[in-house]
Design a protein around this motif. Sequence first.
Motif, PDB file in Angstrom:
ATOM      1  N   THR A   1       0.842  -1.189   0.000  1.00 25.33           N
ATOM      2  CA  THR A   1       0.000   0.000   0.000  1.00 25.33           C
ATOM      3  C   THR A   1       0.880   1.243   0.000  1.00 25.33           C
ATOM      4  O   THR A   1       1.802   1.359   0.802  1.00 25.33           O
ATOM      5  N   GLY A   2       0.602   2.159  -0.906  1.00 23.87           N
ATOM      6  CA  GLY A   2       1.371   3.396  -0.964  1.00 23.87           C
ATOM      7  C   GLY A   2       2.730   3.244  -1.610  1.00 23.87           C
ATOM      8  O   GLY A   2       3.554   4.147  -1.543  1.00 23.87           O
ATOM      9  N   VAL A   3       2.976   2.103  -2.232  1.00 24.20           N
ATOM     10  CA  VAL A   3       4.273   1.875  -2.862  1.00 24.20           C
ATOM     11  C   VAL A   3       4.088   2.017  -4.375  1.00 24.20           C
ATOM     12  O   VAL A   3       3.077   1.591  -4.917  1.00 24.20           O
ATOM     13  N   ASP A   4       5.063   2.630  -5.040  1.00 24.97           N
ATOM     14  CA  ASP A   4       4.853   2.926  -6.456  1.00 24.97           C
ATOM     15  C   ASP A   4       4.959   1.654  -7.310  1.00 24.97           C
ATOM     16  O   ASP A   4       5.488   0.639  -6.867  1.00 24.97           O
ATOM     17  N   PRO A   5       4.439   1.711  -8.526  1.00 29.85           N
ATOM     18  CA  PRO A   5       4.322   0.497  -9.346  1.00 29.85           C
ATOM     19  C   PRO A   5       5.649  -0.210  -9.602  1.00 29.85           C
ATOM     20  O   PRO A   5       5.693  -1.439  -9.599  1.00 29.85           O
ATOM     21  N   VAL A   6       6.721   0.553  -9.825  1.00 29.87           N
ATOM     22  CA  VAL A   6       7.988  -0.099 -10.126  1.00 29.87           C
ATOM     23  C   VAL A   6       8.445  -0.901  -8.916  1.00 29.87           C
ATOM     24  O   VAL A   6       8.798  -2.080  -9.015  1.00 29.87           O
TER      25      VAL A   6
ATOM     26  N   THR B   1      -1.951   9.178  -8.553  1.00 29.86           N
ATOM     27  CA  THR B   1      -2.359   7.885  -8.019  1.00 29.86           C
ATOM     28  C   THR B   1      -1.266   6.848  -8.270  1.00 29.86           C
ATOM     29  O   THR B   1      -0.451   6.986  -9.169  1.00 29.86           O
ATOM     30  N   HIS B   2      -1.258   5.836  -7.408  1.00 29.76           N
ATOM     31  CA  HIS B   2      -0.360   4.702  -7.572  1.00 29.76           C
ATOM     32  C   HIS B   2      -1.048   3.554  -8.282  1.00 29.76           C
ATOM     33  O   HIS B   2      -0.423   2.596  -8.674  1.00 29.76           O
ATOM     34  N   TYR B   3      -2.373   3.627  -8.371  1.00 33.12           N
ATOM     35  CA  TYR B   3      -3.118   2.530  -8.979  1.00 33.12           C
ATOM     36  C   TYR B   3      -3.219   2.811 -10.464  1.00 33.12           C
ATOM     37  O   TYR B   3      -3.998   3.644 -10.890  1.00 33.12           O
TER      38      TYR B   3
ATOM     39  N   LEU C   1      -1.412  12.637 -12.878  1.00 37.84           N
ATOM     40  CA  LEU C   1       0.031  12.793 -12.805  1.00 37.84           C
ATOM     41  C   LEU C   1       0.560  11.517 -12.159  1.00 37.84           C
ATOM     42  O   LEU C   1       0.240  11.224 -11.009  1.00 37.84           O
ATOM     43  N   LEU C   2       1.325  10.741 -12.925  1.00 37.10           N
ATOM     44  CA  LEU C   2       1.755   9.438 -12.421  1.00 37.10           C
ATOM     45  C   LEU C   2       3.262   9.419 -12.270  1.00 37.10           C
ATOM     46  O   LEU C   2       3.973  10.155 -12.949  1.00 37.10           O
ATOM     47  N   GLY C   3       3.731   8.557 -11.415  1.00 42.88           N
ATOM     48  CA  GLY C   3       5.181   8.453 -11.242  1.00 42.88           C
ATOM     49  C   GLY C   3       5.503   7.696  -9.988  1.00 42.88           C
ATOM     50  O   GLY C   3       4.646   7.510  -9.124  1.00 42.88           O
ATOM     51  N   ALA C   4       6.751   7.259  -9.894  1.00 40.49           N
ATOM     52  CA  ALA C   4       7.189   6.521  -8.719  1.00 40.49           C
ATOM     53  C   ALA C   4       7.268   7.477  -7.526  1.00 40.49           C
ATOM     54  O   ALA C   4       7.174   8.691  -7.690  1.00 40.49           O
ATOM     55  N   ASN C   5       7.466   6.899  -6.338  1.00 38.21           N
ATOM     56  CA  ASN C   5       7.675   7.746  -5.160  1.00 38.21           C
ATOM     57  C   ASN C   5       8.883   8.626  -5.425  1.00 38.21           C
ATOM     58  O   ASN C   5       9.904   8.165  -5.905  1.00 38.21           O
ATOM     59  N   GLY C   6       8.745   9.910  -5.098  1.00 38.92           N
ATOM     60  CA  GLY C   6       9.892  10.797  -5.254  1.00 38.92           C
ATOM     61  C   GLY C   6      10.081  11.318  -6.660  1.00 38.92           C
ATOM     62  O   GLY C   6      11.103  11.929  -6.953  1.00 38.92           O
ATOM     63  N   ALA C   7       9.096  11.102  -7.539  1.00 43.01           N
ATOM     64  CA  ALA C   7       9.246  11.590  -8.912  1.00 43.01           C
ATOM     65  C   ALA C   7       8.921  13.077  -9.020  1.00 43.01           C
ATOM     66  O   ALA C   7       9.201  13.697 -10.034  1.00 43.01           O
TER      67      ALA C   7
END
Lengths: 367, 673
Positions: free
Chosen positions: B180-185, B549-551, B392-398
């Motif tokens: 939960t709350g972790v980016d897709p990569v 969103t992360h989803y 707006l999508l992206g990994a954590n810290g993007a």
Amino acid sequence: MKRIIAQAVKELSQFRRDRLTVALAFVLPLLTLLIFGYAIRLEAKNIPIAVQDFSNTPLSRRYTERLFATNQFQAAPLLGGSAQSVLDRGRARAAIVIPPDFADCIQRQEPSAVQVAIDATDVNNARVTKSYIEATTRFFLRISGLQSVPQRLQARIRIWFNPGRQESLYIVPGTCAVVLWIYPSLLAALAMVREKEQGTIVQVYASSLSALELILGKALAFLVVGLSEAVVIITVSVVLFQLRFAGDPTPFLLGTPIYILAAVMFGLMLGTKAANQTAAVQGVALVGFLTTLLLSGFIYPVSNIPFPLSLISNVIPARYYILIIRDAFVRGTGWTGVWFSLTMIVVLGSVLFNVARRSLSRMQVSD
Amino acid sequence: MVHHPEVEVTPFSLPAGSMRLAPVIQVAGLQKRYGALTAVKGIDFTVQRGEIFGLIGPDGAGKTTTFQILAGVMEASAGSVQVLGRPPRQARLGIGYLTQQFSLYLDLSLNENIRYSAGLREVPLDRLMERRDRYLKLMNLDQFGDRLAGQLSGGMKQKLALCCALIAQPEILLLDEPTTGVDPVSRRDFWDVLAALANQGVTIVVATPYLDEAERCNRIALMYNGEIQQMGTLQDLRIGLGLHRLEVRTNDLATTEQVLLDAIPPLPHETPPPLVDVQSFGDRLDILVPDHATGEATVRQVLQQQHLHPSQIDYAEATLENVFVTRLRQQGADPPFIPLPRSLPRTSRSLAQPRGSNDLAIQTRQLYKTFGNFRAVKDVTLEVRYGEIYGLLGANGAGKTTTIKMLCGLLPASGGEISLAGRSQNLRNPDLRRQIGYMSQKFTLYDDLSVVQNLEFYCGVYRVPRAQRREKIDWVLTICGLTGQEDMLTGRLPGGWKQRVAFGASVMHEPEILFLDEPTSGVDPLARRQFWRLIEDFARRGTAILITTHYLEEAEHCNNMGFMVAGEVVAKGTPSAIKAAQPGKLIEMITNMPQVTSDLLKTVLDPWRVSIFGDRLHLVLDHPDSDIPCIQDLLQEYHKPDGTILELHSVRAIPFSLEDAFIGIVQRSEQTT
């Protein structure tokens, strides 16, 4: 045993990591020691006294001089007002009125009455002022050769243990007891409640660590912290307040770790009961601080505490540790004076330990 | 660049014979009551050694309770639970448990965390060092040993937590929403590790709100209301659902959706109607039908009557989300959709109208933000029109949250231009602020106030007229399903509910521009669907919406999107355009030894191009025509020491999901830098 050590090592690394906690663990106790050590003065000095001398004779002036001969009293100017108005305005704590016939009466070997009015707002100091004025008056009579009959009974007083009646010798050991109770227990309570708050306690539950091991591990860590606090505090007391061992230090050296352990157990017990850090801090502040300050004999003698409250004072470990530490630094009587106190600390510490262990015993998430 | 070292893990010590046959976890008639509330109402399941068993379900379904009982940290009220042939409490040394909150000490370093976990389980020092090195390498954390856990990103934290759980080499891993709350990569990385572990015989029970992730489990149990509603492989669940999916593309999504929704008879159905469900996405509608051909015919016929013409209708398989939502709808668990009672006149702007420059609600040009010498946001240029949903999508810290904070005026930009609602000056102006709604990533509610007190507070802050407050607050309570419980303390709500209340609080004043920073993190699929219906309703009424969103499955709802990598927007466009722009093809491969195949393929392909989904593999190949024969040759050469050969059952191309596209874009752009 390994798991207890693992737990303790983890606590200490967490403690070391948080600079704020480290600062609090050592700065706050020092501040408390300095504030208490320098600020608490029970004995009043330089009490302002106004003298209205209607007699104004050499004899009445000698009497007045005698009153101010020590640093107990200090003359307050009348500024033309009456004795009563000086008291009303709070410029003096007591007013002495010497009647116009003072010298005449005494020369005629008749009794003369000097009027003394004392402001008793501060009950304690009013009593001190009263007895000091009485004693000075008696002393004046004796040295002036006015006392016709020699005293048949004389109390020859010798002051023991603290001949100079240094107040710091009374206050500072007590302060050490308060400091070594409050801060180790505060740190331990926070460490315990933080695990609950952040949910990491569930990891501990999920390992097969027992409540006993958890408590002992944490206690070991904070015993180490508490002992280093003790070293700092006692060293500062020795340097700044001239505390010296008065006799055999063994009971003190043995009692201090046991006392700190009891404090840590108290903290852990609060930590297991409190829901969050705020509650834990308030618990330590209210329960810990108030009782050690007021019901331990730190300032007010335990025997002065009225009945139902005096029962509580029996279960305050600080009360017993104060006896031990005062014995070490003031009385110097060694084991004879303190073996009972030491036993009581051990007993109370084990009770706290058991309460903490019981409330954790399930090592499970509560429903 | 994510790199997986060769997985070289010694096999777990298996007690001779017996364990391999007996299930590792046996649960029968498990019940848990909290006072009057029954959280788990008698569930039965078994998990075999080496299986990845997924538990999915909405918030409050009883998943966490089940995990706590399996982990031995909570007593069951009734029923029998056997873990490794023992009651869970006695099996604790064989279990690794990741709780929903991060199970780490954030003020300890990685090494200290691992050492402590090992100490609790009395792992000898030499083994500890060896395993630590191995697992940190497996998780790509080996260069961070002395870093504090609190300084790691969400994904790295969870990988570290997994390391800590693995250090005692448990036979079972219980993972309660680990991603939960972790980016897709990072999530895909995490699941690759799980697949490798399962292959070595570790049994994994995992809960997740990401249904695309749950598809990677061997078996899935759908939990609702304390009961297991359905259980089986993904294929079983799809067959059990008996429905297929149609993807309909058309110019006028809103009208088409309404027309099709009207064509669905109300619940409950005796036999499935020709159209079962309609769900709108950014540029398409998904329709669930019992049969592809009759479904398509019905759709065309219904639309014909309204003179609507779909531009394209594609056949697809039902997703796990379809199973989940359909099944829960039958239980009557669907949260109601009620549009916000409005007081402001509806703005006439809508997406259907031709573009004009004064349609732009949010506009940035070459936006920069630097923190010290770190460039968090570089050259971000975006345009969002009224009525548009921009993702707006992206990994954590993007740099997503930083961008949103600059747009909201919470952070000053280091360079570039921002204009909001046509203004480019004085963005802190109170009049402008009242047209803006902002829901931040962290909860914006006061935990120690009741729900209704929180809502009243936000009504006051946003100056909702006193006369309308009651109505607005009632609306929030209704969409959250909290009517009658408004005096509950906000802190006691489960995360997903809190998010819904927070969303309600940020839109009560009918903003024209809405910023949503991960609004659906930790929210269950049903509630997420309701979220999106509300968001779409706002968009239809002319609100401009910028959402992160992360989803990625739900990013399909966006009309337009931008992918951010390291502070830059590296790709933008509609969901379909982004997927279509992906070079190469996504290949699904089924073999008899998925893990071995994956390990082999990773020796010749970039590791991100290979991932395991349950019993199959997904490969991203840039030149499938030339690559596939090479791969087939490689696999044919392989045989196990005992002589078993690797059989390739099927190879076929499947459409890219947005997540595949996302990972491809991120990996490619990281390779070039």
